[in-house]
Design a protein around this motif. Structure first.
Motif, PDB file in Angstrom:
ATOM      1  N   ASP A   1      23.563  95.042   6.363  1.00 42.92           N
ATOM      2  CA  ASP A   1      24.840  95.366   5.726  1.00 42.92           C
ATOM      3  C   ASP A   1      25.935  94.390   6.152  1.00 42.92           C
ATOM      4  N   GLY A   2      27.041  94.439   5.402  1.00 38.88           N
ATOM      5  CA  GLY A   2      28.237  93.723   5.803  1.00 38.88           C
ATOM      6  C   GLY A   2      28.292  92.297   5.300  1.00 38.88           C
ATOM      7  N   ARG A   3      29.187  91.528   5.918  1.00 36.40           N
ATOM      8  CA  ARG A   3      29.352  90.127   5.553  1.00 36.40           C
ATOM      9  C   ARG A   3      29.712  89.324   6.796  1.00 36.40           C
ATOM     10  N   TYR A   4      29.614  88.021   6.677  1.00 35.77           N
ATOM     11  CA  TYR A   4      29.899  87.119   7.792  1.00 35.77           C
ATOM     12  C   TYR A   4      31.291  87.394   8.365  1.00 35.77           C
ATOM     13  N   ASP A   5      31.382  87.392   9.720  1.00 38.50           N
ATOM     14  CA  ASP A   5      32.631  87.769  10.383  1.00 38.50           C
ATOM     15  C   ASP A   5      33.102  86.708  11.372  1.00 38.50           C
ATOM     16  N   ASN A   6      32.811  85.442  11.083  1.00 33.01           N
ATOM     17  CA  ASN A   6      33.340  84.324  11.863  1.00 33.01           C
ATOM     18  C   ASN A   6      32.994  84.379  13.352  1.00 33.01           C
ATOM     19  N   GLY A   7      31.864  84.997  13.667  1.00 31.31           N
ATOM     20  CA  GLY A   7      31.397  85.020  15.046  1.00 31.31           C
ATOM     21  C   GLY A   7      31.896  86.179  15.878  1.00 31.31           C
ATOM     22  N   THR A   8      32.789  86.985  15.341  1.00 31.96           N
ATOM     23  CA  THR A   8      33.295  88.145  16.085  1.00 31.96           C
ATOM     24  C   THR A   8      32.360  89.337  15.922  1.00 31.96           C
ATOM     25  N   GLY A   9      32.158  89.777  14.696  1.00 26.76           N
ATOM     26  CA  GLY A   9      31.234  90.875  14.456  1.00 26.76           C
ATOM     27  C   GLY A   9      29.807  90.520  14.836  1.00 26.76           C
ATOM     28  N   GLU A  10      29.469  89.243  14.748  1.00 22.24           N
ATOM     29  CA  GLU A  10      28.110  88.815  15.092  1.00 22.24           C
ATOM     30  C   GLU A  10      27.818  89.038  16.580  1.00 22.24           C
TER      31      GLU A  10
END
Length: 223
Positions: free
Chosen positions: A85-94
């Motif tokens: 789920d979701g979308r790319y988060d610029n390395g924060t959510g990852e």
């Protein structure tokens, strides 16, 4: 896409559900059953916006290296990749995704919750390193072709045994920088630089598997 056998799994990262693949050593390598739960490692894939996913060739090599020395391995797709789920988060959510994968592994009865490590390749190595910084509860960190940039301070502080592996032709990772600041990164940091290897590791999988397997099999201990 590689064909290393494993169990398809789903786990939560905040409000998102991520997909992964759990590999247990005694299911695919023919190793004898061990006594009690096995050590395990989370493996993070390269950049989601550059085609990275959990079936990347280097990720598959890390899975094989771990399982061949008796470790369980969990690879997964970051948010917004594959069926996650979701979308790319610029390395924060990852980074949250890596933490969630560690937490999920610790719920599995086949896994020793004390001996959980993190690993990653390229962007995945950056995410794993940031999650591992300052954490006393991780058994090891394995960071392959981590992108480097000289700055005013060393941002990583790895209290666990850590292995950095890169090639001398890597376009994004400066091995001299890793060697220069090795002692500032952590108390037990190994840097392996392979001659003739670039960032993508094509044709060098066996060399990588040997180094990583040797590290996990002999240098990682838990008191």
């Amino acid at each position: 896409m590689d064909v290393i056998p494993g169990e398809a799994v789903r786990f939560a990262s905040g409000d998102l559900t991520l997909e992964g693949m759990l590999h247990l050593a005694n299911r695919q390598t023919g190793l004898p059953e061990g006594e009690g739960p096995a050590p395990s490692i989370v493996i993070a894939h390269p950049h989601p916006q550059m085609g990275g996913d959990m079936y990347n060739n280097v990720v598959g090599t890390l899975v094989r290296a771990a399982t061949e020395v008796g470790w369980a391995a969990l690879r997964f797709n970051f948010r917004g990749v594959g069926e996650s789920d979701g979308r790319y988060d610029n390395g924060t959510g990852e980074q949250d995704d890596v933490r969630a994968a560690v937490d999920y592994l610790r719920t599995r009865p086949e896994v020793d919750g004390v001996r959980v490590a993190v690993a990653g390749y390229s962007f995945g190595a950056m995410m794993a390193a940031r999650v591992a910084t300052g954490r006393e509860d991780l058994a090891a960190a394995v960071l392959v072709s981590i992108p480097t940039q000289r700055g005013p301070t060393v941002e990583l502080g790895l209290p666990m045994p850590a292995l950095f592996v890169t090639g001398d032709r890597d376009e994004y990772c400066d091995p001299d920088l890793l060697l220069e600041f090795r002692e500032q990164i952590g108390p037990d940091v190994a840097v392996e630089v392979l001659e003739g290897v670039d960032h993508f590791w094509w044709g060098s999988d066996e060399r990588l598997a040997e180094i990583v397997g040797g590290f996990l099999g002999s240098r990682v201990t838990v008191s």
